[in-house]
Design an enzyme around this catalytic site. Structure first.
Site, PDB file in Angstrom:
ATOM      1  N   ASN A 253       0.807  -1.203   0.000  1.00 57.14           N
ATOM      2  CA  ASN A 253       0.000   0.000   0.000  1.00 57.14           C
ATOM      3  C   ASN A 253       0.849   1.267   0.000  1.00 57.14           C
ATOM      4  OD1 ASN A 253      -2.455   1.545   0.277  1.00 57.14           O
ATOM      5  ND2 ASN A 253      -3.324  -0.253   1.278  1.00 57.14           N
TER       6      ASN A 253
ATOM      7  N   HIS B 297      18.359  -4.350   7.280  1.00 58.88           N
ATOM      8  CA  HIS B 297      19.695  -3.904   7.682  1.00 58.88           C
ATOM      9  C   HIS B 297      19.607  -2.779   8.716  1.00 58.88           C
ATOM     10  CE1 HIS B 297      18.321  -1.154   4.599  1.00 58.88           C
ATOM     11  NE2 HIS B 297      19.126  -0.252   5.130  1.00 58.88           N
TER      12      HIS B 297
ATOM     13  N   ALA C 167      -1.315  -2.698  13.994  1.00 57.24           N
ATOM     14  CA  ALA C 167      -0.814  -1.380  13.613  1.00 57.24           C
ATOM     15  C   ALA C 167       0.191  -0.859  14.630  1.00 57.24           C
ATOM     16  CB  ALA C 167      -1.978  -0.400  13.483  1.00 57.24           C
TER      17      ALA C 167
END
Length: 188
Positions: free
Chosen positions: A78, A106, A157
């Site tokens: 998204n 990373h 979320a």
């Protein structure tokens, strides 16, 4: 929704083919995908991106690849989400990535000198990220290096995923951990 508009689909298919031409052997695909014109792509000479069939990359998403990125079939990335791979990011089939998600394999290396002054180098500490099948990643989630997320998982979320998440569970928090596991039907 943008993907329901025929002109967006046509433009996104054209972008898909143009990126395949631009990056030649660095982007491969197992079928057609929809890539927004405003999505950002950077694939280095050593990078390799493999897209499954029916991948949708929404406007303003960002893909940076110096290593390998594999995105499975029927995945949706998204708006404003970013995948940055210095080593490897692997995403399974049927994965939905919500808005503002960061998936980074990373960290920058850093050190403190004798005076306690922080020094950040251009070198990286890398570790692969693997996301299983049938995963839903909620808004503003950050996934860090060396993480495996199992199949059939929901990440809540604003979570920060710093360690492995087992299959068949709902996970949330900072740091992210399972809060409900389907096999045992218990809450943590």
């Amino acid at each position: 929704m943008l993907i329901d508009r025929p002109i967006w689909k046509l433009n996104s298919l054209v972008r898909f083919f143009l990126l395949r031409i631009q990056y030649r052997n660095r982007i491969s695909a197992n079928g057609l995908s929809l890539l927004s014109w405003t999505a950002s792509f950077r694939v280095s000479r050593s990078g390799n991106v493999c897209l499954g069939s029916k991948v949708i990359i929404q406007p303003f998403a960002e893909i940076q690849c110096d290593g390998k990125i594999r995105i499975g079939n029927r995945c949706d990335i998204n708006r404003y989400s970013r995948l940055v791979a210095m080593q490897e990011i692997s995403i399974g089939d049927n994965v939905a990535i919500a808005q503002f998600v960061s998936i980074l394999d990373h960290d920058h290396q850093f050190s403190l000198d004798d005076n306690g002054i922080l020094s950040v180098s251009r070198k990286y500490e890398c570790g692969p990220i693997r996301i299983g099948n049938n995963v839903w990643i909620g808004d503003k989630v950050t996934i860090t290096k060396d993480v495996n997320i199992g199949d059939n998982v929901i990440i809540g979320a604003n979570s920060v995923v710093t360690r492995d998440i087992p299959s068949n569970c709902v996970a949330a928090g900072v740091p992210c951990k399972p809060v409900f596991h389907a096999k045992t039907a218990t809450q943590a």
